[in-house]
Design an enzyme around this catalytic site. Structure first.
Site, short mmCIF file in Angstrom:
data_model
loop_
_atom_site.label_atom_id
_atom_site.label_comp_id
_atom_site.label_asym_id
_atom_site.label_seq_id
_atom_site.Cartn_x
_atom_site.Cartn_y
_atom_site.Cartn_z
N MET A 1 0.98 -1.21 -0.09
CA MET A 1 0.04 -0.05 -0.07
C MET A 1 0.81 1.27 0.08
O MET A 1 1.98 0.93 0.34
CB MET A 1 -0.93 0.10 1.19
CG MET A 1 -1.81 -1.09 1.30
SD MET A 1 -2.85 -1.14 2.66
CE MET A 1 -1.44 -1.17 3.98
N SER B 1 -2.19 2.62 -7.77
CA SER B 1 -3.54 3.56 -8.49
C SER B 1 -3.13 4.56 -9.31
O SER B 1 -3.68 4.93 -10.24
CB SER B 1 -4.57 3.58 -7.30
OG SER B 1 -5.11 2.50 -6.88
N GLU C 1 -6.34 -2.99 -8.12
CA GLU C 1 -7.02 -3.79 -7.06
C GLU C 1 -7.08 -5.24 -7.40
O GLU C 1 -7.78 -6.12 -7.01
CB GLU C 1 -8.21 -3.34 -6.61
CG GLU C 1 -8.28 -2.17 -6.19
CD GLU C 1 -7.34 -1.69 -4.99
OE1 GLU C 1 -6.73 -2.45 -4.27
OE2 GLU C 1 -7.38 -0.53 -4.77
#
Length: 225
Positions: free
Chosen positions: A11, A16, A87
């Protein structure tokens, strides 16, 4: 020659953001693509970045078939040059195999973005299959940092302020509550993940007079929030 490329990281490594940038770059050159995502923190059918950027996307439910979706688009007269799949750790192994088929039989590029392991340090099924099938697996170069300043390599789940290593594999952070309290996620170096030392736990330990099980002074402790 089309390829299945897996962009992997923890993360906060910018996956993204890169997915959005890649889509922009391809569209700017007149190419046409489809964007997919699953369980984005900002809501259904959205691909969003922590920087505040977002775009609409196709939500990947477990029943979605990538092969049928792309073939349906093409047979209806549409054009598909590439797929952006964010994802992707949440995709089923069968869906990853469908993506590989899209590359091999339709010569369409697939760019998949995802984190490799969960809060228990175990591979997500989708990520495992991507590593097994991808033409290339590329580790993102933006280094996420643990609270101590070291490079973060592990994802941690924090429930009601305490790090946990048991529970369901998929629980969306920042938006989902469980019975025990609010769910958050944090990236840690291996040392502090193994010691279950989140940033909040480190702050509490630094203010405690109790003897610690290890030398916390070996790593800088962040100031209290």
């Amino acid at each position: 020659m089309a390829e299945l490329t897996f962009f992997a990281g923890t993360m906060d490594c910018g996956k993204s953001t890169l997915a959005l940038q890649m889509d922009h770059n391809h569209r700017a050159r007149g190419r046409v693509g489809l964007i997919f995502t699953r369980l984005d923190r900002s809501g259904e059918a959205l691909l969003s970045s922590r920087l505040g950027l977002a775009t609409s996307a196709i939500e990947v439910g477990e029943e979605l078939d990538f092969w049928e979706t792309v073939v349906g688009q093409l047979t209806a007269g549409g054009r598909v040059d590439y797929l952006i799949c964010d994802e992707s750790q949440f995709y089923t192994p069968e869906q990853v195999e469908q993506l590989a088929r899209v590359v091999d039989e339709l010569d369409i590029e697939v760019f998949a973005f995802g984190i490799t392991s969960d809060f228990r340090t175990e591979l997500f099924p989708g990520s495992r299959r991507l590593i097994e099938l991808a033409d290339r697996t590329q580790v993102l170069q933006v280094a996420a940092l643990c609270w101590c300043g070291r490079r973060a390599t592990h994802n941690a789940r924090v429930v009601a302020g305490a790090m946990v290593i048991e529970g369901e594999q998929v629980v969306v952070g920042d938006t989902t509550d469980v019975d025990e309290g609010e769910v958050e996620y944090e990236v840690l170096c291996r040392r502090h993940h193994m010691r279950r030392m989140s940033s909040k736990a480190a702050q509490a330990a630094a203010q405690s007079a109790d003897v610690l099980p290890f030398d916390l002074a070996a790593c800088p402790v962040p100031p209290p929030a």
